[in-house]
Design a protein around this motif. Sequence first.
Motif, PDB file in Angstrom:
ATOM      1  N   LEU A 153       0.975  -1.176   0.138  1.00 31.60           N
ATOM      2  CA  LEU A 153       0.026   0.074  -0.054  1.00 31.60           C
ATOM      3  C   LEU A 153       0.836   1.185   0.024  1.00 31.60           C
ATOM      4  N   ASP A 154       1.809   1.223   0.709  1.00 33.73           N
ATOM      5  CA  ASP A 154       2.892   2.489   0.651  1.00 33.73           C
ATOM      6  C   ASP A 154       3.559   2.562  -0.592  1.00 33.73           C
ATOM      7  N   LYS A 155       3.898   1.547  -1.186  1.00 36.49           N
ATOM      8  CA  LYS A 155       4.456   1.504  -2.499  1.00 36.49           C
ATOM      9  C   LYS A 155       3.443   2.285  -3.729  1.00 36.49           C
ATOM     10  N   THR A 156       2.152   1.692  -3.431  1.00 35.65           N
ATOM     11  CA  THR A 156       1.231   1.886  -4.489  1.00 35.65           C
ATOM     12  C   THR A 156       0.521   3.104  -4.322  1.00 35.65           C
ATOM     13  N   TYR A 157       0.136   3.597  -3.025  1.00 39.28           N
ATOM     14  CA  TYR A 157      -0.303   4.627  -2.744  1.00 39.28           C
ATOM     15  C   TYR A 157       0.462   5.653  -1.669  1.00 39.28           C
ATOM     16  N   PRO A 158       1.670   6.087  -2.100  1.00 40.38           N
ATOM     17  CA  PRO A 158       2.583   6.925  -1.217  1.00 40.38           C
ATOM     18  C   PRO A 158       1.948   8.167  -0.596  1.00 40.38           C
ATOM     19  N   GLU A 159       0.972   8.725  -0.899  1.00 40.42           N
ATOM     20  CA  GLU A 159       0.431   9.978  -0.392  1.00 40.42           C
ATOM     21  C   GLU A 159       0.018   9.899   1.053  1.00 40.42           C
ATOM     22  N   LYS A 160       0.077   8.674   1.548  1.00 43.75           N
ATOM     23  CA  LYS A 160      -0.302   8.364   3.012  1.00 43.75           C
ATOM     24  C   LYS A 160       0.150   7.181   3.461  1.00 43.75           C
ATOM     25  N   PRO A 161       1.283   7.130   3.720  1.00 41.19           N
ATOM     26  CA  PRO A 161       2.170   6.057   4.166  1.00 41.19           C
ATOM     27  C   PRO A 161       1.709   5.544   5.531  1.00 41.19           C
ATOM     28  N   ILE A 162       1.910   4.014   5.808  1.00 37.47           N
ATOM     29  CA  ILE A 162       1.551   3.556   7.071  1.00 37.47           C
ATOM     30  C   ILE A 162       2.903   3.114   7.834  1.00 37.47           C
TER      31      ILE A 162
END
Length: 193
Positions: free
Chosen positions: A39-48
């Motif tokens: 998710l962080d790689k694919t959707y980097p705008e809000k990293p977990i």
Amino acid sequence: MKCEVGASTTEGGRYTLPVIKDPNTGSVVADSLAIAEYLDKTYPEKPIIPRGANVLMPLFEPAYCRVAYGKAVKLILTKTLEIMNDSNREYFIQTRLELLGETRWEAVSEENVQQQWEDLKKGLDEIDKWYQKSGGKWIMGDTFSFADMVVACRIMWWNTIFDEEQVRELHSWNDGRWARLLADVNAECGTNL
């Protein structure tokens, strides 16, 4: 080997949950940490997994499990078995006996329930100290992370397996931290766990 949704086996060659299928990319990912990384790689705008925490996050979940409920795992597994479908019970028992190094389920389920409940409370008392040291509402202070999701998922699990009285008691521990944390994670993620 792949299952019907396309997930690969995780460590130990087993199919495990959680699994996600990203509707935007079609990717299927199993294992909570692998999902977080995806998710962080694919959707980097809000990293977990916050920047600089990539080494620490994989260490958090096993440390949390050991400290929070390592001495109460037999109670938790017994309560989990109570709500399982009949079709899953045999597999669950077999794999958990292997995990615990036991040969009979009775050796697991007959442990001192009250002592394990007290051990769970003591474990969560220790985790509460981690949160207190953070200086914020999250384990990393003011930064929401995968670590908080790990804790919230365990609270959600326990809300499912424990009876109403036990859940009320669990939610009251540490000045209501665990119920509050679950609510905060729900607000942060837009979920209703």
